[in-house]
Scaffold this motif. Structure first.
Motif, PDB file in Angstrom:
ATOM      1  N   VAL A  43       0.838  -1.200   0.000  1.00 14.43           N
ATOM      2  CA  VAL A  43       0.000   0.000   0.000  1.00 14.43           C
ATOM      3  C   VAL A  43       0.871   1.247   0.000  1.00 14.43           C
ATOM      4  CG1 VAL A  43      -1.867  -1.202   1.207  1.00 14.43           C
ATOM      5  CG2 VAL A  43      -0.138   0.030   2.534  1.00 14.43           C
ATOM      6  N   ALA A  44       0.210   2.394  -0.092  1.00 13.46           N
ATOM      7  CA  ALA A  44       0.921   3.675  -0.060  1.00 13.46           C
ATOM      8  C   ALA A  44       1.100   4.149   1.374  1.00 13.46           C
ATOM      9  CB  ALA A  44       0.155   4.725  -0.863  1.00 13.46           C
ATOM     10  N   HIS A  45       1.944   5.143   1.547  1.00 16.82           N
ATOM     11  CA  HIS A  45       2.019   5.836   2.828  1.00 16.82           C
ATOM     12  C   HIS A  45       0.732   6.636   3.031  1.00 16.82           C
ATOM     13  CE1 HIS A  45       6.273   4.988   3.676  1.00 16.82           C
ATOM     14  NE2 HIS A  45       6.488   5.145   2.379  1.00 16.82           N
ATOM     15  N   PRO A  46       0.265   6.755   4.277  1.00 12.71           N
ATOM     16  CA  PRO A  46      -0.978   7.498   4.509  1.00 12.71           C
ATOM     17  C   PRO A  46      -0.850   8.953   4.047  1.00 12.71           C
ATOM     18  CG  PRO A  46       0.143   6.996   6.586  1.00 12.71           C
ATOM     19  CD  PRO A  46       0.842   6.217   5.527  1.00 12.71           C
ATOM     20  N   HIS A  47      -1.825   9.383   3.221  1.00 12.49           N
ATOM     21  CA  HIS A  47      -1.755  10.737   2.657  1.00 12.49           C
ATOM     22  C   HIS A  47      -3.126  11.319   2.343  1.00 12.49           C
ATOM     23  CE1 HIS A  47      -2.131   8.088  -0.855  1.00 12.49           C
ATOM     24  NE2 HIS A  47      -2.684   9.120  -1.479  1.00 12.49           N
ATOM     25  N   TYR A  48      -4.187  10.541   2.515  1.00  7.04           N
ATOM     26  CA  TYR A  48      -5.525  10.931   2.070  1.00  7.04           C
ATOM     27  C   TYR A  48      -6.425  11.198   3.274  1.00  7.04           C
ATOM     28  CZ  TYR A  48     -10.021  10.488  -0.393  1.00  7.04           C
ATOM     29  OH  TYR A  48     -11.270  10.719  -0.902  1.00  7.04           O
ATOM     30  N   PRO A  49      -7.281  12.215   3.290  1.00  2.60           N
ATOM     31  CA  PRO A  49      -7.619  13.095   2.169  1.00  2.60           C
ATOM     32  C   PRO A  49      -6.818  14.395   2.112  1.00  2.60           C
ATOM     33  CG  PRO A  49      -9.173  13.453   3.927  1.00  2.60           C
ATOM     34  CD  PRO A  49      -8.207  12.394   4.419  1.00  2.60           C
ATOM     35  N   GLU A  50      -5.786  14.523   2.956  1.00  2.00           N
ATOM     36  CA  GLU A  50      -5.015  15.769   2.981  1.00  2.00           C
ATOM     37  C   GLU A  50      -4.130  15.936   1.751  1.00  2.00           C
ATOM     38  OE1 GLU A  50      -5.060  13.523   5.393  1.00  2.00           O
ATOM     39  OE2 GLU A  50      -6.060  14.509   7.082  1.00  2.00           O
ATOM     40  N   ASP A  72       3.417  -3.554   3.723  1.00  2.57           N
ATOM     41  CA  ASP A  72       4.566  -2.970   3.036  1.00  2.57           C
ATOM     42  C   ASP A  72       4.134  -1.679   2.362  1.00  2.57           C
ATOM     43  OD1 ASP A  72       6.532  -4.855   3.677  1.00  2.57           O
ATOM     44  OD2 ASP A  72       5.858  -6.200   2.089  1.00  2.57           O
ATOM     45  N   ARG A  73       4.703  -0.558   2.793  1.00  2.00           N
ATOM     46  CA  ARG A  73       4.362   0.745   2.224  1.00  2.00           C
ATOM     47  C   ARG A  73       5.461   1.177   1.260  1.00  2.00           C
ATOM     48  NH1 ARG A  73       0.001   2.773   4.997  1.00  2.00           N
ATOM     49  NH2 ARG A  73      -0.304   1.889   7.082  1.00  2.00           N
ATOM     50  N   VAL A  74       5.036   1.711   0.119  1.00  2.00           N
ATOM     51  CA  VAL A  74       5.984   2.172  -0.895  1.00  2.00           C
ATOM     52  C   VAL A  74       5.697   3.641  -1.189  1.00  2.00           C
ATOM     53  CG1 VAL A  74       6.352  -0.094  -1.910  1.00  2.00           C
ATOM     54  CG2 VAL A  74       4.488   1.330  -2.753  1.00  2.00           C
ATOM     55  N   LEU A  75       6.767   4.399  -1.383  1.00  2.00           N
ATOM     56  CA  LEU A  75       6.633   5.833  -1.639  1.00  2.00           C
ATOM     57  C   LEU A  75       6.229   6.064  -3.095  1.00  2.00           C
ATOM     58  CD1 LEU A  75       7.045   8.672  -0.378  1.00  2.00           C
ATOM     59  CD2 LEU A  75       9.394   8.596  -1.270  1.00  2.00           C
ATOM     60  N   HIS A  76       5.300   6.983  -3.293  1.00  2.00           N
ATOM     61  CA  HIS A  76       4.893   7.333  -4.647  1.00  2.00           C
ATOM     62  C   HIS A  76       4.652   8.841  -4.708  1.00  2.00           C
ATOM     63  CE1 HIS A  76       0.902   7.667  -2.935  1.00  2.00           C
ATOM     64  NE2 HIS A  76       0.377   7.967  -4.110  1.00  2.00           N
ATOM     65  N   PHE A  77       4.474   9.347  -5.901  1.00  2.00           N
ATOM     66  CA  PHE A  77       4.225  10.768  -6.107  1.00  2.00           C
ATOM     67  C   PHE A  77       2.850  11.136  -5.534  1.00  2.00           C
ATOM     68  CE2 PHE A  77       2.103  13.746  -9.190  1.00  2.00           C
ATOM     69  CZ  PHE A  77       2.668  14.913  -8.676  1.00  2.00           C
ATOM     70  N   VAL A  78       2.829  12.143  -4.651  1.00  2.00           N
ATOM     71  CA  VAL A  78       1.576  12.638  -4.074  1.00  2.00           C
ATOM     72  C   VAL A  78       1.395  14.083  -4.532  1.00  2.00           C
ATOM     73  CG1 VAL A  78       0.307  13.159  -1.951  1.00  2.00           C
ATOM     74  CG2 VAL A  78       1.788  11.127  -2.063  1.00  2.00           C
ATOM     75  N   PRO A  79       0.422  14.352  -5.393  1.00  2.00           N
ATOM     76  CA  PRO A  79       0.251  15.715  -5.909  1.00  2.00           C
ATOM     77  C   PRO A  79      -0.335  16.646  -4.855  1.00  2.00           C
ATOM     78  CG  PRO A  79      -1.522  14.315  -6.697  1.00  2.00           C
ATOM     79  CD  PRO A  79      -0.576  13.417  -5.941  1.00  2.00           C
TER      80      PRO A  79
END
Length: 418
Positions: A43-50, A72-79
């Motif tokens: 999964v992604a790192h927590p980033h939603y809904p912020e 397992d968290r993987v870093l991705h582009f967060v706009p």
């Protein structure tokens, strides 16, 4: 159980995110683990809904163990601004990260959609390296339909997304959907046989709600006992159309009505909504996201719970907030398409009133109608609670998902679980 019995879950959103589909993905993974399955979630790192990575996260890769699940968290582009193109780039970057981690030898793969683009990339990897492994797509939103209904994509973009969604769903071993209307759309729109579509309803992710000191909670939020408090929770995005709620608050102010609209949460439209509130007098206020206890207390302290959708949003999603609304025992006001899934769900539950989407006047008038009928509100609240306890029950949902995986992974010739 050995490594071969592991269920591999792919999903963009996962706890500690508290809104959207995250609580369902997390609860399902944890529920499968409690039932004796080895479960790993990529999964992604927590980033939603912020749309901002939470403190303590943001490493290239990070492994946690949560409720018996290897996460397992993987870093991705967060706009910063999740409009269509930046959001698509975010999903592609996430999908590529998922595709290039070690998968091992799972007995089943589950991809939660949205996100569609990352799920499609995961499916390509699965076809290349795990072709014989059962692949389940868990559809929480109909992605291509959502682009059309919210007006976020032109004809070419919509057609491309629809083609990708069709390919992904047709290539899956099984499609899990969260509502019978979704099953109908998937069957008719994409030509997928009914026997490959399974309905598993969402549930409330909140623990049982204890008694609450309503007066104390209302005082803490600055709500008067004389106010009719209408609370909307969750993501503040395009499909929610919350500018109409701000306008309803402005109309209440102009008319001298004691109706207060409260938006709880965060999202891409939050700053724009706050600016709209600041520009003209309105009875609408915004509260930040709340922890589970404060959230449950706020729901139970409201007079009315609001689900608001942009006009034209009818088939793309079942608002996850409804399960928590029903659990609270409060009446629901749904400003939505009268023929859509949300209206059908509120009506089926007998939980409240449906009014036209996109009309500040209809929202305000609907709130006043409910506020004037206290006995009716009690009946709506009790009916919604019964619906949650019967139709939208977590144990049944996870048992159904577990049986589905058992059937998909059973040896050829073995007796199937029904």
């Amino acid at each position: 159980m050995g490594q071969s019995s592991q269920t591999l879950v792919f999903g963009l959103n996962y706890p500690p995110e508290t809104t959207g589909i995250s609580p369902y993905t997390g609860a399902m993974a944890a529920g499968l683990a409690r039932r004796g399955r080895q479960v790993r979630a990529v999964v992604a790192h927590p980033h939603y809904p912020e749309w901002k990575i939470a403190p303590g996260y943001g490493q290239w890769s990070k492994r946690e163990r949560m409720d018996g699940v290897i996460v397992d968290r993987v870093l991705h582009f967060v706009p910063r601004r999740p409009t269509l193109v930046p959001r698509a780039l975010a999903e592609v970057s996430f999908g590529l990260r998922q595709a290039f981690v070690r998968w091992g030898q799972p007995s089943a793969i589950v991809a939660a959609s949205p996100a569609l683009l990352s799920s499609a990339i995961v499916r390509l990897r699965a076809l290349a390296t795990h072709r014989e492994t059962p692949f389940v797509v868990w559809v929480q939103d109909l992605y291509g339909l959502g682009v059309v209904e919210t007006g976020q994509g032109g004809g070419l973009a919509a057609r491309a997304l629809r083609a990708m969604e069709a390919w992904l769903l047709r290539s899956a071993s099984t499609i899990v959907v969260i509502h019978d209307r979704f099953a109908d759309r998937v069957h008719h729109d994409f030509g997928i046989p009914r026997e490959r579509i399974v309905v598993v309803r969402n549930w409330t992710h909140l623990p049982p709600m204890p008694p609450v000191d309503v007066s104390a909670v209302r005082r803490a939020h600055g709500w008067s006992d004389d106010d009719v408090v209408v609370v909307h929770t969750g993501n503040m995005g395009v499909k929610q159309g919350l500018h109409h709620v701000v306008d309803a608050g402005r109309l209440a102010h102009e008319r001298g009505e004691r109706v207060r609209f409260v938006l709880v949460g965060n999202g891409a439209q939050r700053d724009e909504l706050q600016q709209r509130i600041d520009e003209h007098p309105t009875t609408t206020q915004i509260l930040p996201p709340l922890d589970d206890m404060a959230f449950a207390e706020t729901l139970q302290s409201a007079d009315i719970l609001l689900v608001n959708e942009l006009p034209g949003v009818a088939e793309m999603a079942v608002p996850s907030k409804l399960t928590s609304y029903f659990a609270s025992g409060r009446p629901v006001l749904a400003a939505t398409d009268a023929t859509g899934i949300t209206a059908q769900e509120v009506t089926a539950a007998g939980a409240g009133l449906v009014v036209a989407a996109g009309s500040a006047g209809a929202i305000l008038d609907g709130a006043k109608v409910l506020a004037a009928d206290r006995d009716g509100c009690r009946r709506f609240g009790a009916s919604g609670k019964r619906y949650k306890e019967t139709v939208l029950e977590e144990t049944n949902a996870i048992d159904r998902f577990c049986s589905l995986l058992d059937n998909l992974t059973a040896p050829v010739g073995a007796e199937r679980v029904h």
